[in-house]
Motif scaffolding. Sequence first.
Motif, mmCIF file in Angstrom:
data_model
loop_
_atom_site.group_PDB
_atom_site.id
_atom_site.type_symbol
_atom_site.label_atom_id
_atom_site.label_comp_id
_atom_site.label_asym_id
_atom_site.label_seq_id
_atom_site.Cartn_x
_atom_site.Cartn_y
_atom_site.Cartn_z
ATOM 1 N N LEU A 180 1.825 -3.769 -52.333
ATOM 2 C CA LEU A 180 0.436 -3.488 -51.828
ATOM 3 C C LEU A 180 -0.009 -2.431 -51.168
ATOM 4 O O LEU A 180 -0.841 -1.550 -51.232
ATOM 5 C CB LEU A 180 0.250 -4.609 -50.599
ATOM 6 C CG LEU A 180 -0.921 -4.773 -49.880
ATOM 7 C CD1 LEU A 180 -2.022 -4.781 -50.658
ATOM 8 C CD2 LEU A 180 -0.919 -5.669 -48.621
ATOM 9 N N GLU A 181 1.177 -1.441 -50.466
ATOM 10 C CA GLU A 181 1.079 -0.198 -49.790
ATOM 11 C C GLU A 181 0.797 0.745 -50.995
ATOM 12 O O GLU A 181 0.129 1.762 -51.027
ATOM 13 C CB GLU A 181 2.174 -0.016 -48.858
ATOM 14 C CG GLU A 181 2.117 -0.675 -47.646
ATOM 15 C CD GLU A 181 3.202 -0.656 -46.801
ATOM 16 O OE1 GLU A 181 4.399 0.185 -47.448
ATOM 17 O OE2 GLU A 181 3.565 -1.229 -45.925
ATOM 18 N N SER A 182 1.502 0.478 -52.180
ATOM 19 C CA SER A 182 1.454 1.662 -53.264
ATOM 20 C C SER A 182 0.144 1.543 -53.802
ATOM 21 O O SER A 182 -0.095 2.630 -54.463
ATOM 22 C CB SER A 182 2.559 1.578 -54.201
ATOM 23 O OG SER A 182 2.485 0.073 -54.967
ATOM 24 N N LEU A 183 -0.547 0.431 -53.912
ATOM 25 C CA LEU A 183 -1.921 0.267 -54.888
ATOM 26 C C LEU A 183 -2.791 1.338 -53.898
ATOM 27 O O LEU A 183 -3.856 1.633 -54.517
ATOM 28 C CB LEU A 183 -2.226 -1.191 -54.564
ATOM 29 C CG LEU A 183 -1.668 -1.841 -55.560
ATOM 30 C CD1 LEU A 183 -2.183 -3.622 -55.356
ATOM 31 C CD2 LEU A 183 -1.766 -1.774 -57.176
ATOM 32 N N ARG A 184 -2.618 1.455 -52.771
ATOM 33 C CA ARG A 184 -3.639 2.324 -51.939
ATOM 34 C C ARG A 184 -5.140 1.966 -52.123
ATOM 35 O O ARG A 184 -6.169 2.522 -52.503
ATOM 36 C CB ARG A 184 -3.617 3.587 -52.413
ATOM 37 C CG ARG A 184 -2.299 4.407 -52.174
ATOM 38 C CD ARG A 184 -2.381 5.663 -52.821
ATOM 39 N NE ARG A 184 -0.939 6.384 -53.070
ATOM 40 C CZ ARG A 184 -0.565 7.493 -53.679
ATOM 41 N NH1 ARG A 184 -1.363 7.995 -54.384
ATOM 42 N NH2 ARG A 184 0.590 7.924 -53.768
ATOM 43 N N LEU A 185 -5.183 0.413 -51.782
ATOM 44 C CA LEU A 185 -6.671 -0.170 -52.011
ATOM 45 C C LEU A 185 -7.634 0.541 -50.908
ATOM 46 O O LEU A 185 -7.198 0.333 -49.786
ATOM 47 C CB LEU A 185 -6.459 -1.725 -52.105
ATOM 48 C CG LEU A 185 -5.528 -2.183 -53.194
ATOM 49 C CD1 LEU A 185 -5.672 -3.815 -52.751
ATOM 50 C CD2 LEU A 185 -5.947 -2.153 -54.455
ATOM 51 N N PRO A 186 -8.786 0.436 -51.270
ATOM 52 C CA PRO A 186 -9.823 0.952 -50.310
ATOM 53 C C PRO A 186 -9.848 -0.148 -49.414
ATOM 54 O O PRO A 186 -9.942 -1.299 -49.176
ATOM 55 C CB PRO A 186 -10.931 1.501 -51.023
ATOM 56 C CG PRO A 186 -10.595 1.429 -52.443
ATOM 57 C CD PRO A 186 -9.252 0.555 -52.476
ATOM 58 N N GLU A 187 -9.972 0.213 -47.940
ATOM 59 C CA GLU A 187 -9.768 -0.596 -46.676
ATOM 60 C C GLU A 187 -11.146 -1.346 -46.789
ATOM 61 O O GLU A 187 -12.166 -0.647 -46.986
ATOM 62 C CB GLU A 187 -9.926 0.190 -45.594
ATOM 63 C CG GLU A 187 -9.699 -0.946 -44.293
ATOM 64 C CD GLU A 187 -9.311 -0.267 -43.000
ATOM 65 O OE1 GLU A 187 -9.392 -0.982 -41.911
ATOM 66 O OE2 GLU A 187 -9.111 1.147 -43.087
ATOM 67 N N GLY A 188 -11.110 -2.675 -46.686
ATOM 68 C CA GLY A 188 -12.471 -3.556 -46.609
ATOM 69 C C GLY A 188 -13.086 -3.960 -47.973
ATOM 70 O O GLY A 188 -14.200 -4.284 -47.979
ATOM 71 N N GLU A 189 -12.342 -3.604 -49.081
ATOM 72 C CA GLU A 189 -12.761 -3.927 -50.345
ATOM 73 C C GLU A 189 -12.086 -4.898 -51.067
ATOM 74 O O GLU A 189 -12.428 -5.358 -52.071
ATOM 75 C CB GLU A 189 -12.904 -2.550 -50.950
ATOM 76 C CG GLU A 189 -13.960 -1.615 -50.711
ATOM 77 C CD GLU A 189 -14.257 -0.452 -51.549
ATOM 78 O OE1 GLU A 189 -13.647 -0.487 -52.739
ATOM 79 O OE2 GLU A 189 -14.660 0.503 -51.069
ATOM 80 N N TRP A 190 -10.768 -5.315 -50.509
ATOM 81 C CA TRP A 190 -10.019 -6.091 -51.234
ATOM 82 C C TRP A 190 -9.328 -7.220 -50.102
ATOM 83 O O TRP A 190 -9.270 -7.037 -48.883
ATOM 84 C CB TRP A 190 -8.930 -5.558 -51.715
ATOM 85 C CG TRP A 190 -9.086 -4.708 -53.105
ATOM 86 C CD1 TRP A 190 -9.672 -3.360 -52.769
ATOM 87 C CD2 TRP A 190 -9.002 -5.090 -54.470
ATOM 88 N NE1 TRP A 190 -9.885 -2.739 -53.946
ATOM 89 C CE2 TRP A 190 -9.360 -3.631 -54.892
ATOM 90 C CE3 TRP A 190 -8.450 -6.040 -54.923
ATOM 91 C CZ2 TRP A 190 -9.113 -3.713 -56.408
ATOM 92 C CZ3 TRP A 190 -8.513 -5.947 -56.492
ATOM 93 C CH2 TRP A 190 -8.693 -4.718 -56.993
ATOM 94 N N ASP A 191 -9.308 -8.581 -50.443
ATOM 95 C CA ASP A 191 -8.737 -9.614 -49.682
ATOM 96 C C ASP A 191 -7.188 -9.862 -50.359
ATOM 97 O O ASP A 191 -6.994 -10.093 -51.684
ATOM 98 C CB ASP A 191 -9.421 -10.946 -49.795
ATOM 99 C CG ASP A 191 -10.609 -10.594 -49.043
ATOM 100 O OD1 ASP A 191 -10.720 -10.195 -48.043
ATOM 101 O OD2 ASP A 191 -11.767 -11.388 -49.353
ATOM 102 N N VAL A 192 -6.350 -9.951 -49.399
ATOM 103 C CA VAL A 192 -4.853 -10.323 -50.042
ATOM 104 C C VAL A 192 -4.841 -11.819 -49.816
ATOM 105 O O VAL A 192 -4.875 -12.581 -48.910
ATOM 106 C CB VAL A 192 -3.746 -9.748 -49.274
ATOM 107 C CG1 VAL A 192 -2.437 -9.960 -49.481
ATOM 108 C CG2 VAL A 192 -3.602 -8.104 -49.195
ATOM 109 N N LEU A 193 -4.690 -12.613 -50.938
ATOM 110 C CA LEU A 193 -4.518 -13.988 -51.058
ATOM 111 C C LEU A 193 -3.165 -14.393 -51.261
ATOM 112 O O LEU A 193 -2.793 -15.401 -50.610
ATOM 113 C CB LEU A 193 -5.221 -14.378 -52.542
ATOM 114 C CG LEU A 193 -6.899 -13.892 -52.780
ATOM 115 C CD1 LEU A 193 -7.261 -14.445 -54.131
ATOM 116 C CD2 LEU A 193 -7.576 -14.243 -51.411
ATOM 117 N N THR A 194 -2.155 -13.656 -51.811
ATOM 118 C CA THR A 194 -0.608 -14.058 -51.722
ATOM 119 C C THR A 194 0.117 -12.698 -51.636
ATOM 120 O O THR A 194 -0.212 -11.779 -52.431
ATOM 121 C CB THR A 194 -0.397 -14.728 -53.137
ATOM 122 O OG1 THR A 194 -1.220 -15.814 -53.213
ATOM 123 C CG2 THR A 194 1.072 -15.248 -53.099
#
Length: 224
Positions: A180-194
């Motif tokens: 998850l950390e390595s993906l560098r997803l933009p904050e507020g644009e994704w939800d972690v489901l699992t």
Amino acid sequence: MSGHPQHTVGEDFGDGRAFWEGRYAESDRIWSGEPNTALVREVAELPPGRALDLGCGEGADVVWLARQGWTVTGTDIAETALVRARAHAAEAGVADRTRFEQHVLGASFPEGTYDLVTASFLHSPDVSFPREAILRRAAEAVAPGGTLLVIGHAGLAPWETYEEGDPHLALHLPSPQEVLESLRLPEGEWDVLTAAEHDRVQHAPDGEAHHRRDNALKVRRHAA
């Protein structure tokens, strides 16, 4: 690794095609032909759409997804794997819902966006394999409202033996949080489901059943 070509840590694998072609040449089929249980569990409730399977191997996950109504693109580095995957799809009657493309993912990537992008056990003993960059590219390919699913090993196979210098001993198997950390997803644009480890039963080449730890990260991009 027992039953596999031996290599030294840091060996130049080129772009990886020769290694994986050699791996597939060891047997007429090297995987079970059944879909990954974690993928079935995590995807079963999703509405079908367009899917992309990175490192599809002999096509079991692609075939399962197509049977659930998905239109699926599968990619692999080894043409031998893709030949087998196409045959599997044809035998299953889903050739019209599937396509297969050869990609060295660090150098090329399928075009377009997808409602589901999966990467199951996208590991390589090549220490230069750009897995994190590939997974970031995978996230970019997820359409608004779509899902990225990354399934990985949490440890080496219990039945395999390794000699000193084998690259598998140097292979880092990241936790879901590390992925998850390595993906560098933009904050507020994704939800972690699992984001969790799980236990499963896997059979060794001699047929003996073993318990093995794997992990899964499932994230969903917010709809536009």
